[in-house]
Scaffold this motif. Structure first.
Motif, PDB file in Angstrom:
ATOM      1  N   ALA A  34       0.841  -1.194   0.000  1.00 38.32           N
ATOM      2  CA  ALA A  34       0.000   0.000   0.000  1.00 38.32           C
ATOM      3  C   ALA A  34       0.877   1.244   0.000  1.00 38.32           C
ATOM      4  CB  ALA A  34      -0.921   0.009   1.223  1.00 38.32           C
ATOM      5  N   THR A  35       0.346   2.337  -0.548  1.00 37.30           N
ATOM      6  CA  THR A  35       1.050   3.613  -0.530  1.00 37.30           C
ATOM      7  C   THR A  35       0.123   4.699   0.010  1.00 37.30           C
ATOM      8  OG1 THR A  35       0.403   4.040  -2.840  1.00 37.30           O
ATOM      9  CG2 THR A  35       2.583   3.070  -2.454  1.00 37.30           C
ATOM     10  N   ARG A  36       0.730   5.742   0.544  1.00 36.47           N
ATOM     11  CA  ARG A  36      -0.051   6.908   0.971  1.00 36.47           C
ATOM     12  C   ARG A  36       0.829   8.144   0.908  1.00 36.47           C
ATOM     13  NH1 ARG A  36      -1.416   6.578   7.334  1.00 36.47           N
ATOM     14  NH2 ARG A  36      -2.341   8.562   6.740  1.00 36.47           N
ATOM     15  N   GLY A  37       0.222   9.280   0.623  1.00 36.64           N
ATOM     16  CA  GLY A  37       0.923  10.558   0.531  1.00 36.64           C
ATOM     17  C   GLY A  37      -0.094  11.647   0.212  1.00 36.64           C
ATOM     18  N   TRP A  38       0.263  12.843   0.040  1.00 37.93           N
ATOM     19  CA  TRP A  38       1.619  13.358   0.125  1.00 37.93           C
ATOM     20  C   TRP A  38       1.780  14.052   1.472  1.00 37.93           C
ATOM     21  CZ3 TRP A  38       5.065  12.003  -3.516  1.00 37.93           C
ATOM     22  CH2 TRP A  38       4.568  11.566  -4.742  1.00 37.93           C
ATOM     23  N   PHE A  39       2.923  13.875   2.096  1.00 39.12           N
ATOM     24  CA  PHE A  39       3.223  14.512   3.367  1.00 39.12           C
ATOM     25  C   PHE A  39       4.180  15.666   3.101  1.00 39.12           C
ATOM     26  CE2 PHE A  39       2.432  10.011   4.206  1.00 39.12           C
ATOM     27  CZ  PHE A  39       1.455  10.079   5.195  1.00 39.12           C
TER      28      PHE A  39
ATOM     29  N   ASN B 147       9.094   7.689  -1.613  1.00 39.16           N
ATOM     30  CA  ASN B 147       9.283   8.534  -2.795  1.00 39.16           C
ATOM     31  C   ASN B 147       9.160   9.974  -2.326  1.00 39.16           C
ATOM     32  OD1 ASN B 147       7.795  10.315  -4.970  1.00 39.16           O
ATOM     33  ND2 ASN B 147       8.905   8.757  -6.129  1.00 39.16           N
ATOM     34  N   ALA B 148      10.084  10.834  -2.733  1.00 41.69           N
ATOM     35  CA  ALA B 148      10.041  12.240  -2.334  1.00 41.69           C
ATOM     36  C   ALA B 148      10.131  13.120  -3.568  1.00 41.69           C
ATOM     37  CB  ALA B 148      11.178  12.562  -1.370  1.00 41.69           C
ATOM     38  N   ARG B 149       9.383  14.218  -3.549  1.00 40.87           N
ATOM     39  CA  ARG B 149       9.417  15.174  -4.662  1.00 40.87           C
ATOM     40  C   ARG B 149       9.472  16.589  -4.099  1.00 40.87           C
ATOM     41  NH1 ARG B 149       3.087  14.790  -6.873  1.00 40.87           N
ATOM     42  NH2 ARG B 149       2.151  16.014  -5.185  1.00 40.87           N
ATOM     43  N   ALA B 150      10.133  17.480  -4.832  1.00 40.92           N
ATOM     44  CA  ALA B 150      10.149  18.889  -4.463  1.00 40.92           C
ATOM     45  C   ALA B 150       8.888  19.561  -4.988  1.00 40.92           C
ATOM     46  CB  ALA B 150      11.394  19.566  -5.030  1.00 40.92           C
ATOM     47  N   LEU B 151       8.474  20.669  -4.359  1.00 36.01           N
ATOM     48  CA  LEU B 151       7.319  21.407  -4.842  1.00 36.01           C
ATOM     49  C   LEU B 151       7.577  21.932  -6.247  1.00 36.01           C
ATOM     50  CD1 LEU B 151       6.172  23.567  -1.768  1.00 36.01           C
ATOM     51  CD2 LEU B 151       5.499  21.240  -2.401  1.00 36.01           C
TER      52      LEU B 151
ATOM     53  N   ASP C 103      11.595  -0.197  -6.600  1.00 38.41           N
ATOM     54  CA  ASP C 103      10.193  -0.604  -6.632  1.00 38.41           C
ATOM     55  C   ASP C 103       9.362   0.459  -7.342  1.00 38.41           C
ATOM     56  OD1 ASP C 103       9.472  -3.009  -4.415  1.00 38.41           O
ATOM     57  OD2 ASP C 103      11.397  -2.002  -4.141  1.00 38.41           O
ATOM     58  N   SER C 104       8.470   0.019  -8.230  1.00 38.06           N
ATOM     59  CA  SER C 104       7.561   0.930  -8.917  1.00 38.06           C
ATOM     60  C   SER C 104       6.177   0.773  -8.305  1.00 38.06           C
ATOM     61  CB  SER C 104       7.525   0.618 -10.416  1.00 38.06           C
ATOM     62  OG  SER C 104       6.653   1.510 -11.092  1.00 38.06           O
ATOM     63  N   LEU C 105       5.719   1.814  -7.608  1.00 33.58           N
ATOM     64  CA  LEU C 105       4.440   1.777  -6.914  1.00 33.58           C
ATOM     65  C   LEU C 105       3.561   2.936  -7.372  1.00 33.58           C
ATOM     66  CD1 LEU C 105       5.708   1.058  -3.267  1.00 33.58           C
ATOM     67  CD2 LEU C 105       5.108  -0.593  -5.063  1.00 33.58           C
TER      68      LEU C 105
ATOM     69  N   PRO D 121       2.636   5.204 -11.926  1.00 29.67           N
ATOM     70  CA  PRO D 121       3.726   4.524 -11.223  1.00 29.67           C
ATOM     71  C   PRO D 121       4.858   5.492 -10.895  1.00 29.67           C
ATOM     72  CG  PRO D 121       3.791   4.018 -13.571  1.00 29.67           C
ATOM     73  CD  PRO D 121       2.544   4.817 -13.345  1.00 29.67           C
ATOM     74  N   ALA D 122       5.488   5.291  -9.757  1.00 28.13           N
ATOM     75  CA  ALA D 122       6.609   6.122  -9.335  1.00 28.13           C
ATOM     76  C   ALA D 122       7.647   5.242  -8.657  1.00 28.13           C
ATOM     77  CB  ALA D 122       6.133   7.216  -8.377  1.00 28.13           C
ATOM     78  N   PRO D 123       8.918   5.589  -8.785  1.00 32.12           N
ATOM     79  CA  PRO D 123       9.971   4.776  -8.163  1.00 32.12           C
ATOM     80  C   PRO D 123      10.067   5.016  -6.663  1.00 32.12           C
ATOM     81  CG  PRO D 123      10.930   6.630  -9.324  1.00 32.12           C
ATOM     82  CD  PRO D 123       9.469   6.686  -9.598  1.00 32.12           C
ATOM     83  N   PHE D 124      10.067   3.953  -5.892  1.00 30.17           N
ATOM     84  CA  PHE D 124      10.205   4.015  -4.436  1.00 30.17           C
ATOM     85  C   PHE D 124      11.505   3.316  -4.029  1.00 30.17           C
ATOM     86  CE2 PHE D 124       5.911   5.300  -4.665  1.00 30.17           C
ATOM     87  CZ  PHE D 124       5.487   5.752  -3.422  1.00 30.17           C
TER      88      PHE D 124
END
Length: 332
Positions: free
Chosen positions: A48-53, A76-80, A94-96, A117-120
């Motif tokens: 399972a995945t959850r975000g965004w924090f 997975n982290a992204r900048a604004l 991992d691609s989630l 999908p996004a890389p984790f």
């Protein structure tokens, strides 16, 4: 010309140890960017995945509470979008599945409509003195909390048109003068720097139309990716991509006194494919051909784009004779 500094190597650093069975999980940001994080919980055959924090520089946030029984924890982290094309390398084993806004996805290995999908990357947090788990997100510059916060302030000041370079987390008269000018422009007291809403205010200010320099505003329901070019009379430098979310504005990082500024933008879907409207690409450009490429770029040689594996894109010249220009991207 002073260019916005993308870090050549930006890493996520985690302290490893044995993970206790019962503890809150906290993420701490020691980067010079306001980031949004998503976590993945891999437990036997279910993921399972959850975000965004959202986590400010030098800040921490609890992302999981209570008993932790997962086989693996992933991140997975992204900048604004205010920082333009993401300076965080998006890679992982991992691609989630994730979604654009706040989300909880129970079966995160098979994406449904509206999910991508996004890389984790797997993380192994350490136990803090309070018994909880903590993982630190850090740049290769290894800022401590105070340095990360100052570097983040410098970075947003530069994007907003205030000269606080270099972005190094080191205080000095130049940074203080730029910060004072920003606070004055927003009618804020000096002690507002310590407010818990300070970074939110800075981000909002950078995303608002400006009376000086170039501002992009996205009035479409789609994500817009934009590129800017500067001409100092000798060299034309094209740079992109900057992500502008629907309803948001953005100042590209243009400093110095270029003789000419040019712009190109296009609307894209969740997979970053150009959106077509009435069988035509939905974009905003002009007749000046400059070099670009699909991934983020900074190109200072504009001839023979195709032979160098680059694309040729038509930019428009921006009239800044009045001191400022807001380009609004709207549906035809």
């Amino acid at each position: 010309m002073a260019c916005f500094r993308w870090l050549s190597l930006l890493s996520v650093f985690f302290v490893f140890s044995t993970v206790p069975a019962s503890a809150d999980l906290k993420l701490c940001n020691r980067m010079s960017y306001v980031i949004e994080a998503a976590i993945g919980i891999d437990d036997k055959s279910a993921t399972a995945t959850r975000g965004w924090f959202r986590i400010d520089p030098a800040g921490c946030r609890v992302v999981l509470q209570g008993t932790l029984t997962a086989d693996r924890i992933l991140l997975n982290a992204r900048a604004l979008g205010v920082y333009g094309t993401s300076p965080l390398p998006q890679n992982g084993s991992d691609s989630l599945c994730v979604a654009p806004d706040n989300f909880v996805i129970a079966a995160a290995r098979q994406c449904r409509p509206g999910q991508t999908p996004a890389p984790f990357t797997q993380i192994n947090p350490t136990r803090a003195d309070d018994g909880n788990l903590v993982a630190y997100l850090a740049e290769d510059s290894e800022y401590d909390d105070d340095q990360a916060r100052l570097a983040a302030i410098q970075r947003l000041l530069v994007i907003g048109g205030f000269d606080a370079s270099p972005i190094d987390g080191v205080d000095g008269p130049k940074t203080q003068a730029a910060l004072a000018a920003f606070l004055k422009s927003r009618g804020l007291a000096a002690d507002f720097v310590q407010s818990p809403n300070f970074f939110a205010t800075m981000v909002e200010a950078v995303q608002a139309p400006s009376s000086t320099g170039l501002t992009w505003c996205n009035d479409t329901p789609h994500k817009v990716m934009a590129a800017v070019a500067t001409d100092d009379g000798k060299t034309v430098v094209s740079r992109g991509w900057y992500r502008i979310e629907p309803g948001k504005c953005l100042h590209p990082d243009v400093t110095g006194q270029p003789k000419r500024i040019l712009s190109f933008a296009e609307a894209v879907d969740a997979e970053n494919r150009t959106i077509r409207f009435k069988d035509k690409p939905l974009n905003w450009g002009g007749e000046t051909p400059l070099c670009t490429r699909e991934s983020r770029f900074e190109i200072n040689e504009q001839g023979e784009c195709g032979t160098r594996g680059l694309s040729t894109t038509g930019f428009t010249t921006v009239d800044l004779s009045s001191g400022g220009k807001t380009l609004r991207f709207a549906m035809p």
